[in-house]
Motif scaffolding. Structure first.
Motif, PDB file in Angstrom:
ATOM      1  N   THR A   1       0.840  -1.201   0.000  1.00 44.24           N
ATOM      2  CA  THR A   1       0.000   0.000   0.000  1.00 44.24           C
ATOM      3  C   THR A   1       0.874   1.250   0.000  1.00 44.24           C
ATOM      4  O   THR A   1       0.594   2.214  -0.722  1.00 44.24           O
ATOM      5  N   ARG A   2       1.924   1.223   0.779  1.00 44.71           N
ATOM      6  CA  ARG A   2       2.823   2.386   0.865  1.00 44.71           C
ATOM      7  C   ARG A   2       3.414   2.721  -0.501  1.00 44.71           C
ATOM      8  O   ARG A   2       3.453   3.883  -0.918  1.00 44.71           O
TER       9      ARG A   2
ATOM     10  N   THR B   1       0.896   6.849  -6.708  1.00 44.76           N
ATOM     11  CA  THR B   1      -0.261   7.686  -7.029  1.00 44.76           C
ATOM     12  C   THR B   1       0.091   9.159  -6.888  1.00 44.76           C
ATOM     13  O   THR B   1      -0.275   9.993  -7.732  1.00 44.76           O
ATOM     14  N   GLN B   2       0.801   9.493  -5.838  1.00 45.52           N
ATOM     15  CA  GLN B   2       1.216  10.879  -5.645  1.00 45.52           C
ATOM     16  C   GLN B   2       2.171  11.326  -6.749  1.00 45.52           C
ATOM     17  O   GLN B   2       2.078  12.455  -7.250  1.00 45.52           O
TER      18      GLN B   2
ATOM     19  N   VAL C   1      -2.675  -4.734  -4.755  1.00 40.83           N
ATOM     20  CA  VAL C   1      -1.309  -5.205  -4.508  1.00 40.83           C
ATOM     21  C   VAL C   1      -1.211  -6.689  -4.830  1.00 40.83           C
ATOM     22  O   VAL C   1      -2.153  -7.454  -4.655  1.00 40.83           O
ATOM     23  N   ARG C   2      -0.050  -7.082  -5.290  1.00 41.98           N
ATOM     24  CA  ARG C   2       0.123  -8.456  -5.767  1.00 41.98           C
ATOM     25  C   ARG C   2      -0.090  -9.474  -4.651  1.00 41.98           C
ATOM     26  O   ARG C   2      -0.583 -10.583  -4.901  1.00 41.98           O
ATOM     27  N   ASP C   3       0.292  -9.124  -3.413  1.00 42.13           N
ATOM     28  CA  ASP C   3       0.077 -10.058  -2.307  1.00 42.13           C
ATOM     29  C   ASP C   3      -1.402 -10.363  -2.130  1.00 42.13           C
ATOM     30  O   ASP C   3      -1.782 -11.499  -1.847  1.00 42.13           O
TER      31      ASP C   3
ATOM     32  N   ARG D   1      -6.938   3.892   1.885  1.00 39.69           N
ATOM     33  CA  ARG D   1      -5.681   4.581   2.210  1.00 39.69           C
ATOM     34  C   ARG D   1      -5.156   5.389   1.029  1.00 39.69           C
ATOM     35  O   ARG D   1      -4.654   6.496   1.209  1.00 39.69           O
ATOM     36  N   VAL D   2      -5.258   4.845  -0.170  1.00 37.04           N
ATOM     37  CA  VAL D   2      -4.833   5.613  -1.350  1.00 37.04           C
ATOM     38  C   VAL D   2      -5.734   6.834  -1.504  1.00 37.04           C
ATOM     39  O   VAL D   2      -5.264   7.942  -1.778  1.00 37.04           O
ATOM     40  N   GLY D   3      -7.036   6.650  -1.313  1.00 33.34           N
ATOM     41  CA  GLY D   3      -7.967   7.764  -1.436  1.00 33.34           C
ATOM     42  C   GLY D   3      -7.714   8.872  -0.437  1.00 33.34           C
ATOM     43  O   GLY D   3      -7.898  10.060  -0.743  1.00 33.34           O
ATOM     44  N   GLU D   4      -7.262   8.497   0.757  1.00 35.86           N
ATOM     45  CA  GLU D   4      -6.969   9.503   1.782  1.00 35.86           C
ATOM     46  C   GLU D   4      -5.656  10.234   1.518  1.00 35.86           C
ATOM     47  O   GLU D   4      -5.450  11.336   2.018  1.00 35.86           O
TER      48      GLU D   4
END
Length: 201
Positions: free
Chosen positions: A99-100, A106-107, A122-124, A140-143
């Protein structure tokens, strides 16, 4: 009331902005596997010569997005931004191992000129299908970014309907890329999306 009317108008604008033909071009590479900058530009100009194209989606499967290094992904977005006019949406594919990493991608995509991001889980997660993880990724990406987000739904990253509906709780989601091979599931999920988020394309 006025607030409801404003929301409905805003919702309809969102649907219009992310509907229509969105082309996902391949990424021309040189023999040494470096980015073919002039090849990308001329290819995109050819695609954009059609007046029905509403969006260009770079760095997804067709565009080598799952195997390019981050620096090259950002270069592809920047090259495309030079060619893609402001009235055509430029969508960047985001794919990573955490996610990180995907938040950072994305940023960076936003800084490079993308108008939206299509998030490949994510691949996992694609291996484990751990409950709740897909929803948390989108949340989390949206935030972490102001970019509109598009859900990536395919054979390799296929959500069941309850999971997909929970993902739609993320307010910045504007569309679902729906490529499931089961037409019954497609219809089920289409109706579920319409019930949960009629503003989503």
């Amino acid at each position: 009331n006025a607030g409801d009317q404003f929301w409905r108008g805003d919702m309809q604008q969102s649907v219009r902005a992310f509907s229509g033909v969105f082309a996902a071009p391949v990424c021309p590479l040189k023999d040494d596997q470096s980015i073919d900058e002039s090849g990308i530009e001329s290819y995109l100009r050819w695609i954009l010569s059609r007046n029905d194209v509403r969006g260009i989606v770079v760095n997804v499967n067709a565009g080598e997005g799952t195997v390019l290094e981050n620096e090259d992904r950002n270069r592809v977005i920047a090259i495309a931004r030079r060619v893609v006019p402001s009235n055509v949406k430029l969508v960047a594919g985001i794919c990573g191992n955490s996610t990180r990493e995907m938040i950072a991608q994305t940023q960076a995509a936003q800084a490079a000129g993308a108008d939206a991001a299509i998030i490949v889980p994510v691949r996992d997660w694609q291996n484990s299908r751990a409950p709740g993880h897909a929803e948390m990724l989108y949340k989390r990406v949206g935030e972490a970014t102001s970019l509109p987000l598009i859900v990536f739904q395919s054979v390799s990253a296929q959500f069941d309907t309850p999971t997909l509906v929970r993902i739609l709780d993320v307010p910045s989601i504007v569309a679902v890329k729906q490529a499931v091979p089961d037409i019954g599931l497609y219809q089920e999920q289409y109706r579920a999306i319409r019930r949960a988020r009629p503003d989503v394309s």
